[in-house]
Structures are given as C-alpha cells and as structure tokens.
Scaffold this active site. Structure first.
Site, PDB file in Angstrom:
ATOM      1  N   GLU A  69     -27.746  10.409   3.284  1.00  0.00           N
ATOM      2  CA  GLU A  69     -26.404  10.905   3.583  1.00  0.00           C
ATOM      3  C   GLU A  69     -26.401  11.589   4.957  1.00  0.00           C
ATOM      4  O   GLU A  69     -27.212  12.461   5.215  1.00  0.00           O
ATOM      5  CB  GLU A  69     -25.947  11.895   2.513  1.00  0.00           C
ATOM      6  CG  GLU A  69     -25.913  11.322   1.106  1.00  0.00           C
ATOM      7  CD  GLU A  69     -24.829  10.273   0.896  1.00  0.00           C
ATOM      8  OE1 GLU A  69     -23.948  10.128   1.781  1.00  0.00           O
ATOM      9  OE2 GLU A  69     -24.866   9.596  -0.141  1.00  0.00           O
ATOM     10  N   CYS A 125     -23.634  17.123  -5.397  1.00  0.00           N
ATOM     11  CA  CYS A 125     -24.501  16.643  -4.322  1.00  0.00           C
ATOM     12  C   CYS A 125     -23.900  16.976  -2.960  1.00  0.00           C
ATOM     13  O   CYS A 125     -24.547  17.574  -2.095  1.00  0.00           O
ATOM     14  CB  CYS A 125     -24.721  15.135  -4.437  1.00  0.00           C
ATOM     15  SG  CYS A 125     -25.702  14.656  -5.865  1.00  0.00           S
ATOM     16  N   HIS A 131     -29.736  10.300  -1.819  1.00  0.00           N
ATOM     17  CA  HIS A 131     -29.321   9.836  -3.138  1.00  0.00           C
ATOM     18  C   HIS A 131     -30.293   8.770  -3.630  1.00  0.00           C
ATOM     19  O   HIS A 131     -30.644   7.852  -2.878  1.00  0.00           O
ATOM     20  CB  HIS A 131     -27.911   9.236  -3.090  1.00  0.00           C
ATOM     21  CG  HIS A 131     -26.842  10.200  -3.465  1.00  0.00           C
ATOM     22  ND1 HIS A 131     -25.768  10.492  -2.644  1.00  0.00           N
ATOM     23  CD2 HIS A 131     -26.669  10.957  -4.588  1.00  0.00           C
ATOM     24  CE1 HIS A 131     -24.986  11.374  -3.245  1.00  0.00           C
ATOM     25  NE2 HIS A 131     -25.516  11.666  -4.425  1.00  0.00           N
TER      26      HIS A 131
END
Length: 214
Positions: free
Chosen positions: A84, A148, A167
């Site tokens: 991410e 998250c 992730h």
C-alpha cells in the site's frame, strides 16, 4: 561499529470471517526467518479496535522510534502480497470488533486527506517480482478504509512517512504461512535497502537527517 537499527512490525487479531488472521501468521513467520543480525525487530498483534490502535501506535513510535514501521493486514480479495502506497484520513464507517467507529469517520480531524509512505512501493514491487521467489507482489493506493487503512494513516502521521503497509491474502489463497513469511521478508528487506540508500545520500549532504529514525 555499525549501529543496530530498530524496526517495528505488526499484524492483526482475528475478525469477521478471518478466524485465523494470516497477517499475524505472516509476521510470526517473519520473526522466525529474521531480517539479519543488525536488525532489532519488535512485533505486535494489534486489536481490530480504532481507539486502541491509535493509543498503541503512539506508544510504539514513542518507545522505539523505529527506522521503519511495517504493518501487515489480511485482505479477503487479495491473491498477491499487496504493498500500500498511502493511508487515508476519511471514510471510516465500518464497525470494529467492539462495534465502534469514529464519530467523525476520520483518523484525524483537519488532517490531510492522505499521507504517502517515503518508500517507493513500485520499486519494491519490481525488485521482488524480479527475484523469482515464487511470490507475486502488487501495489495499491487504497488500503480499504477499515482498520488497516486507519492504522497505516495513523502510523504514517506518527512516523512522518516512515511506515509501510502490506496486505496479504488469507491462508491458502494461494499461499501457505511459510510462503507469506518469505514474501514478507523479501519486501521488507527491499524497503530497508531503499532506506539505506536514502540515508547514505542524506548523510553526504547533511548529517542532521541521519539520526532521526535510527
């Protein structure tokens, strides 16, 4: 003598259909595999709890002042290890394990809409995919607007961008715990390699930058 550097890693407790959270399993595998003798790795299992996460992350950054914090979460739709690039401030309407969500639906009132990691995730992705370790890595700019994303934004703010979020798929979808650990080890090592290059460049220009996250 080279200074040992601290890194913080975290995974999450079970929630919803994830009765075994592969993020915490992957972090435990990373501990088993290690990151080298010069790395002090501190790992934590985070609760799926908005309020607790903020308190814990503030404490972790204050206590350890890590060179990098790497947080790991499970994605029910992912089939690759996903890096991410940024965390988002707004859009948190989904209830946590305590049936709570922030009244403002944001991490930080009046905070920026998003914060980017100092890590170039595209570069990390290309390097790991080119290493033929049998794990596919991809990059995302949307961490999902749940714990998250909330954790990532909070950590990016506390660490001035020196944070990363990964992730991982659920176990068996398609990777085993050992494979997830190996993939996590590979991406974290590449992140640290990029940071070392940046630190060396900064050190040549202005030494005052070098101590901040060591």
């Amino acid at each position: 003598m080279e200074q040992r550097a601290e890194r913080v890693g975290s995974g999450f407790e079970p929630f919803g259909e994830h009765t075994v959270n592969s993020s915490w399993v992957a972090v435990q595998e990373l501990v088993r595999l290690g990151l080298g003798e010069m790395v002090d790795l501190h790992v934590y299992e985070l609760p799926v709890d908005y309020q607790a996460v903020q308190d814990i992350l503030l404490s972790l950054w204050k206590e350890h002042q890590p060179q990098l914090a790497v947080h790991v979460g499970v994605s029910g739709i992912a089939t690759s290890v996903t890096l991410e690039q940024c965390g988002h401030n707004k859009g948190y309407t989904r209830l946590d394990n305590r049936s709570f969500c922030p009244a403002s639906h944001c991490c930080m009132e009046n905070g920026p809409d998003y914060i980017k990691s100092v890590i170039d995730m595209d570069t990390v992705c290309k390097r790991v995919n080119g290493s033929n370790i049998g794990i596919t890595v991809s990059v995302s700019k949307d961490a999902g607007r749940y714990l998250c994303d909330y954790t990532y934004y909070t950590s990016l703010h506390q660490g001035q961008g020196y944070s990363a979020f990964v992730h991982v798929p659920a176990l068996g979808g398609p990777y085993s715990s050992e494979e997830l650990g190996r993939g996590l080890q590979a991406v974290v090592k590449e992140m640290l390699n990029l940071l070392e290059v940046d630190y060396n460049e900064w050190g040549e220009k202005d030494n005052k930058h070098c101590h901040h996250k060591q």
